[in-house]
Design a protein around this motif. Sequence first.
Motif, PDB file in Angstrom:
ATOM      1  N   TRP A 154     -44.730  80.648   9.514  1.00 28.04           N
ATOM      2  CA  TRP A 154     -45.798  81.594   9.183  1.00 28.04           C
ATOM      3  C   TRP A 154     -47.109  81.213   9.868  1.00 28.04           C
ATOM      4  O   TRP A 154     -47.866  82.074  10.307  1.00 28.04           O
ATOM      5  CB  TRP A 154     -45.984  81.665   7.667  1.00 28.04           C
ATOM      6  N   PHE A 202     -53.990  83.915   2.951  1.00 32.14           N
ATOM      7  CA  PHE A 202     -52.813  83.053   3.087  1.00 32.14           C
ATOM      8  C   PHE A 202     -53.072  81.659   2.515  1.00 32.14           C
ATOM      9  O   PHE A 202     -52.139  80.984   2.087  1.00 32.14           O
ATOM     10  CB  PHE A 202     -52.371  82.983   4.546  1.00 32.14           C
ATOM     11  N   LEU A 222     -47.294  79.499   0.721  1.00 29.55           N
ATOM     12  CA  LEU A 222     -45.844  79.533   0.575  1.00 29.55           C
ATOM     13  C   LEU A 222     -45.281  78.240  -0.016  1.00 29.55           C
ATOM     14  O   LEU A 222     -44.370  78.285  -0.852  1.00 29.55           O
ATOM     15  CB  LEU A 222     -45.204  79.832   1.936  1.00 29.55           C
ATOM     16  N   MET A 242     -45.721  88.828   3.418  1.00 24.53           N
ATOM     17  CA  MET A 242     -45.685  87.622   2.610  1.00 24.53           C
ATOM     18  C   MET A 242     -45.541  87.956   1.131  1.00 24.53           C
ATOM     19  O   MET A 242     -44.881  87.224   0.381  1.00 24.53           O
ATOM     20  CB  MET A 242     -46.937  86.787   2.843  1.00 24.53           C
ATOM     21  N   GLN A 301     -41.994  88.422   0.483  1.00 25.20           N
ATOM     22  CA  GLN A 301     -41.287  87.144   0.491  1.00 25.20           C
ATOM     23  C   GLN A 301     -41.448  86.412  -0.839  1.00 25.20           C
ATOM     24  O   GLN A 301     -40.503  85.793  -1.332  1.00 25.20           O
ATOM     25  CB  GLN A 301     -41.782  86.264   1.640  1.00 25.20           C
ATOM     26  N   GLN A 302     -42.649  86.471  -1.424  1.00 21.92           N
ATOM     27  CA  GLN A 302     -42.882  85.734  -2.660  1.00 21.92           C
ATOM     28  C   GLN A 302     -42.572  86.535  -3.922  1.00 21.92           C
ATOM     29  O   GLN A 302     -42.091  85.976  -4.910  1.00 21.92           O
ATOM     30  CB  GLN A 302     -44.341  85.251  -2.709  1.00 21.92           C
TER      31      GLN A 302
END
Length: 346
Positions: free
Chosen positions: A19, A42, A47, A144, A147-148
Amino acid sequence: MNTETPFEKFLSQHDEEAWAATLATLLRSIHEVDRNATQIWFAFYPLPLFRALQEADDREKLAQQLLLQGDYELKDQVDRSHKFLYGHRFWPRVKTAVEQHADSFNQTARASLADQILAVAHSAAQAAKKDDSLLVGITAVAFMTVQQAGLAAFKSAPGAIAIDNKHAKKSPEQILRERAKVDSQGLLGFLKTVNKQFTVTHDENDDKAKYKLNDGQDLAWGAALDRARDWVAIDPRRMEGPIPVECRSASCGTCWVGVLGGAERMSDVAVREGKKIKEFGYIDTAEPKPLIRLACQAQAQGAVSVVIPPWNGQFGKHLRALKEANEIKVSSESVPNGEARAETIQ
């Protein structure tokens, strides 16, 4: 039973380093108004923290060990985590474009993560009749978030905009001009050497979200004098003004903020702030004026615009321990069995 979609499986293959490389590629395509904001987002939703909680045997226990407070899970704030990005104005179109991309995702296409984000941003920009650069950052955020939070939670969110019409109508140029404003110190302000005051904006989508800071004061000190609202009622972490503060000595990590505008008007990171902000896991950089700061240590030398994270905690040591354990594991696996046994006996 694994119910991940092909798109989710593709995203899960991307770790923090992947990322980071993707963001580095995308930054040149992101409009100036959102370049800092995207990087800050971010940092706010890392992550590694998500994966540490996901893989923990006892999630709640780990959250307590890391002293996590506030909203640190994206699944609970799909539509609002990014309201400080200019691109948030286009969230409904971006969300729809990402969902369409996920539903038609072809893993054999082999397009890179960055290329997919750019393609989806282009599609959403065409629908919104806006320049691609204004939607690249928010599209990366959307990827993102999937993804989470997972695609199901992403789709179930209503896709609403979390700012009012007045602020939604502002142009990127207007916002950049506002961030560039220098506080007037009066008719003979240029002669002033003492009693200078600077404006700190802590929510660009709220005209009243500002306070004054004396020259040489840190951001937290000025915020503590702001009695404009019942801050604790808004957020239990805000015991002294709009910026959460507990210790004033960089020991708790509560007061971290992102700097949207005016980073160049901040004091350089001193040794203690630089050391502690890495320990907390918020940022790891040698930059003298980074986009993530500890408000109890950072001093403003002019007007600045910051954004306050919805959570705080201390997970840097935990992540370093996981990394070291993984390095030891990889190292031991690379040594032939006989040699490993011999070393153990010695």
